[in-house]
Write an enzyme that holds these catalytic residues in place. Sequence first.
Site, PDB file in Angstrom:
ATOM      1  CG  ASP A  88      49.069  19.831  15.005  1.00 40.08           C
ATOM      2  OD1 ASP A  88      50.089  20.140  15.827  1.00 40.08           O
ATOM      3  OD2 ASP A  88      48.218  20.651  14.669  1.00 40.08           O
TER       4      ASP A  88
ATOM      5  CE1 TYR B  33      50.641  16.600  22.647  1.00 42.13           C
ATOM      6  CE2 TYR B  33      48.517  15.751  21.861  1.00 42.13           C
ATOM      7  CZ  TYR B  33      49.278  16.143  22.929  1.00 42.13           C
ATOM      8  OH  TYR B  33      49.080  16.342  24.150  1.00 42.13           O
TER       9      TYR B  33
ATOM     10  CB  SER C 213      42.350  36.729  52.179  1.00 40.62           C
ATOM     11  OG  SER C 213      42.263  37.332  53.290  1.00 40.62           O
ATOM     12  CB  ILE C 214      45.968  40.442  50.227  1.00 40.61           C
ATOM     13  CG1 ILE C 214      44.997  40.041  49.115  1.00 40.61           C
ATOM     14  CG2 ILE C 214      47.250  39.787  50.486  1.00 40.61           C
ATOM     15  CD1 ILE C 214      46.185  40.351  47.577  1.00 40.61           C
TER      16      ILE C 214
ATOM     17  CD  GLU D  42      51.311  39.377  41.633  1.00 38.52           C
ATOM     18  OE1 GLU D  42      50.629  38.640  41.994  1.00 38.52           O
ATOM     19  OE2 GLU D  42      52.650  39.513  41.488  1.00 38.52           O
TER      20      GLU D  42
ATOM     21  CE  LYS E  71      41.683  40.698  45.330  1.00 41.81           C
ATOM     22  NZ  LYS E  71      40.538  39.723  44.816  1.00 41.81           N
TER      23      LYS E  71
ATOM     24  CG  ASP F 123      36.273  38.435  39.878  1.00 43.11           C
ATOM     25  OD1 ASP F 123      36.286  37.899  40.994  1.00 43.11           O
ATOM     26  OD2 ASP F 123      35.279  39.287  39.280  1.00 43.11           O
TER      27      ASP F 123
ATOM     28  NE  ARG G 298      41.479  32.046  51.577  1.00 46.50           N
ATOM     29  CZ  ARG G 298      41.144  33.206  51.756  1.00 46.50           C
ATOM     30  NH1 ARG G 298      41.259  34.104  50.535  1.00 46.50           N
ATOM     31  NH2 ARG G 298      40.600  33.668  53.016  1.00 46.50           N
TER      32      ARG G 298
ATOM     33  CD  GLU H 196      41.715  33.822  41.852  1.00 48.50           C
ATOM     34  OE1 GLU H 196      42.749  33.626  42.806  1.00 48.50           O
ATOM     35  OE2 GLU H 196      40.768  34.372  42.136  1.00 48.50           O
TER      36      GLU H 196
ATOM     37  CE1 TYR I 167      48.422  33.718  32.524  1.00 45.95           C
ATOM     38  CE2 TYR I 167      46.315  34.929  33.036  1.00 45.95           C
ATOM     39  CZ  TYR I 167      47.128  34.556  32.112  1.00 45.95           C
ATOM     40  OH  TYR I 167      47.274  34.915  30.684  1.00 45.95           O
TER      41      TYR I 167
ATOM     42  CE  LYS J  96      50.965  39.113  45.369  1.00 49.83           C
ATOM     43  NZ  LYS J  96      50.784  37.911  44.581  1.00 49.83           N
TER      44      LYS J  96
ATOM     45  CE  LYS K 190      37.429  44.890  45.961  1.00 52.41           C
ATOM     46  NZ  LYS K 190      36.699  43.748  45.239  1.00 52.41           N
TER      47      LYS K 190
ATOM     48  CB  CYS L  51       2.712  44.308  19.619  1.00 49.09           C
ATOM     49  SG  CYS L  51       4.435  44.871  19.044  1.00 49.09           S
TER      50      CYS L  51
ATOM     51  CB  CYS M 107       2.835  46.845  15.244  1.00 47.14           C
ATOM     52  SG  CYS M 107       2.499  45.069  15.683  1.00 47.14           S
TER      53      CYS M 107
ATOM     54  CB  CYS N 201       5.073  41.346  18.402  1.00 50.87           C
ATOM     55  SG  CYS N 201       4.207  41.764  16.961  1.00 50.87           S
TER      56      CYS N 201
ATOM     57  CB  CYS O 257       5.789  44.073  14.199  1.00 54.81           C
ATOM     58  SG  CYS O 257       6.313  44.979  15.853  1.00 54.81           S
TER      59      CYS O 257
HETATM   60  S1  IVH Z   1      48.166  37.067  46.623  1.00 55.06           S
HETATM   61  C1  IVH Z   1      49.605  35.954  50.951  1.00 55.06           C
HETATM   62  N1  IVH Z   1      47.824  37.911  44.091  1.00 55.06           N
HETATM   63  O1  IVH Z   1      42.565  37.548  45.732  1.00 55.06           O
HETATM   64  C2  IVH Z   1      49.111  36.721  49.603  1.00 55.06           C
HETATM   65  N2  IVH Z   1      46.040  37.135  45.323  1.00 55.06           N
HETATM   66  O2  IVH Z   1      42.423  38.215  49.156  1.00 55.06           O
HETATM   67  C3  IVH Z   1      48.097  35.699  48.909  1.00 55.06           C
HETATM   68  N3  IVH Z   1      43.982  37.000  43.965  1.00 55.06           N
HETATM   69  O3  IVH Z   1      41.850  34.677  47.466  1.00 55.06           O
HETATM   70  C4  IVH Z   1      47.262  36.285  47.925  1.00 55.06           C
HETATM   71  N4  IVH Z   1      44.910  37.649  42.048  1.00 55.06           N
HETATM   72  O4  IVH Z   1      42.654  34.086  45.305  1.00 55.06           O
HETATM   73  C5  IVH Z   1      47.251  37.557  45.123  1.00 55.06           C
HETATM   74  N5  IVH Z   1      47.745  38.542  42.072  1.00 55.06           N
HETATM   75  C6  IVH Z   1      47.202  38.052  43.176  1.00 55.06           C
HETATM   76  C7  IVH Z   1      45.753  37.542  43.077  1.00 55.06           C
HETATM   77  C8  IVH Z   1      45.366  37.405  44.236  1.00 55.06           C
HETATM   78  C9  IVH Z   1      43.886  37.258  42.783  1.00 55.06           C
HETATM   79  C10 IVH Z   1      42.823  36.450  44.936  1.00 55.06           C
HETATM   80  C11 IVH Z   1      43.353  35.411  45.664  1.00 55.06           C
HETATM   81  C12 IVH Z   1      43.113  35.433  47.272  1.00 55.06           C
HETATM   82  C13 IVH Z   1      42.474  36.823  47.132  1.00 55.06           C
HETATM   83  C14 IVH Z   1      43.061  37.863  48.060  1.00 55.06           C
END
Ligand code: IVH
Length: 694
Positions: free
Chosen positions: A35, A38, A84-85, A121, A123, A125, A144, A181, A231, A298, A322, A423, A426, A441, A447
């Site tokens: 380190d 570095y 979005s999906i 994969e 999702k 948040d 976005r 994300e 990621y 996918k 979900k 309280c 007590c 308290c 107490c």
């Molecule tokens: S794919 C064309 N993969 O969820 C496909 N989205 O509505 C584009 N998200 O705003 C999205 N994890 O930010 C994809 N493994 C994942 C995801 C992911 C989270 C979010 C993304 C998007 C929303 C999908």
Amino acid sequence: MSAPREAAERVQALRDEIERHNHAYHVLDAPTVPDAEYDRLFRELQALEADHPELCAPDSPTQRVGGKPLPQFAAVRHAVPMLSIKTETDTGPSGAIHFDTRVRRALGLGEDAPALEYAAELKFDGLAISLRYEAGILVRAATRGDGETGEDVTRNVRTIHRIPLRLHGAAIPELLEVRGEVFMSRPDFERYNARQRERNKPVLVNPRNGAAGSIRQLDPKIAAGRPLSFYAYGLGETRDWPLPESHSEVLDALEKLGIPVCEHRTVTHGADGLVAFHASILALRDTLPFDIDGVVYKVNSRALQERLGFSTREPRWAVAHKYPAQEALTQVLGIEVQVGRTGKLTPVARLKPVFVGGVTVTNATLHNEDEIRRKDVRIGDTVIVRRAGDVIPEVFAVIKERRPKDVEQQEQWSLAKAVGNKCPACQSAIERAEGEADWRCTAGLYCPAQRKQAILHFASRRALDIEGLGEKLVEQLVEQEWVTSVADLYDAGRINAAALAGLERMGEKSAQNIVDAIEKSKTPTLARLIYALGIRNVGEATAKDLARYFGDLAALMVADAEALQRVHDVGPVVAESIAHFFAEAHNREVIARLEQAGVRGRAEPRQAEARAVLQGLTFVLSGTLPRLTREEAAALIEAKGGKVSGSVSKKTDYVVAGEDAGSKLEKAHALGVAILDEDGLRRLLETQVEQPSG
Ligand code: IVH
């Protein structure tokens, strides 16, 4: 004037090398260089950039510490829209089956056509981000926005260490847009909030807001002070890049370029495979260090993705499936007041039982009176209850539209009124100090509710970790007055296997186990012991700072407010709480009895062989580091032979900069002094090699 060629070449070589080490450290978790080495490279690069400003570049690792605030974000048009999906809200297996059926139908596949290959994969948040790499260099990061146009948040994104500023490997594309994300992990979120609380600064509501809020800060130093992760999950525009044939191979290729990709992904077949993935991740969900609200499926083949195409705004080849929400609607049946360890009175909503994210919830915290007023919670209201991980459920918000007429008439809830100014445990007087949110308290350890909580805290996992000393047992011990202070736990005349075995729900074996656990708890670290005492305003982080600074309990006990405030993060309020605690005769008596019983805090051993590593180096600490307090950082530096000074000069070797670093950081830039963030400091501290002289 152009820079001399050697300088330019050296700068480039340094950046390449540093970024390689960064990747090994932050992404692969496998440091490749001592380190100190570095940091010497980093320092040399900063000095060269200061001498030759014309050599400054967007991909320089020195860009990760933030910069000056922006007046506003510029708009960025996405060449490939960020879509979005579709979401399958049915959280059972049918969510996966519907998707598979739709895809097969759209592709015109018959009953006996083979199962389709899917990439599955998580999702994540957080906040969707598009990273644009030109000739391998991160030139822009955008949110976005509405999908067509987002905001340029490049400087904030550059502070995220896990995101490479430059791609790795031999086959660097001319243009590559990576989509993924940005999020905050739960441990990072909790550490950040704990630190903020101790400093009386605002806390983040949840990790999602923590991530989104940081990225939308106009001041990149704020983003730099918040620990974020990333990621990748897809692509935007690309040029001159041999696109792999499947989505899973795209992610593999991104990983090879140094982009973080989550390990929890798979390639599977048919609806059955998707259902199995959904179930396996659900089982993992609570152990993941970050929040997810579902999984994403996918169609793996890119050729098939193209055939499937899009419906208005969403691709037909992907879906989010979900999990049961961590939120639910229910009704407030009443508001009760609970007495905590420090006498704090916490209003708790009694709820119509509701199933939230896998468990039935009947109570949720309302935090304090001001919070009840801010959210305007009334008995009879319909509310959103939220739980996440192991955290206590909370009343998140009121659905005002569902408020019944008679509830509308209800007067504002008042804690003092609710408990008749006494309280509830007590009947002693209660008080709310000026400027504080909480009622308390005033009876202290007289107490029984406070006593019970104090003992539970003392025995808790992060304190003295006495296994088996749970709520039901402590309740009995306190009610029967066997235990009035934590010192009584070590009094064999009161607490022994024979006595315990006579209590409710207690066998001989478990009684013996508890006696053994109590015996085992006698040698905690000093930090744990200080934390276990339950001094008001002294959380785990402060207890550690105090332990490092004072070295033993006796020194801490006699420290006055002035001495206490020399410890970083200890201001007048915390100092007063500590001094007040040790001034109380009964607290000193408990400590004396603990000592007599053989309970002693161990000071952390210092590593003698490592002491010389920072010999002769001078550090200046500036701003707030994400995890270490100033005192911890100073103690760590000094333990390894370094010196900590208050002001930056030419003699300074390193400035360790955190959030709100301010003028010291500017001076360091001006003088070309090496700048480290917390990770850099940690690397330097962990090194085992000797610092060469000179
Ligand atoms: S794919 C064309 N993969 O969820 C496909 N989205 O509505 C584009 N998200 O705003 C999205 N994890 O930010 C994809 N493994 C994942 C995801 C992911 C989270 C979010 C993304 C998007 C929303 C999908």
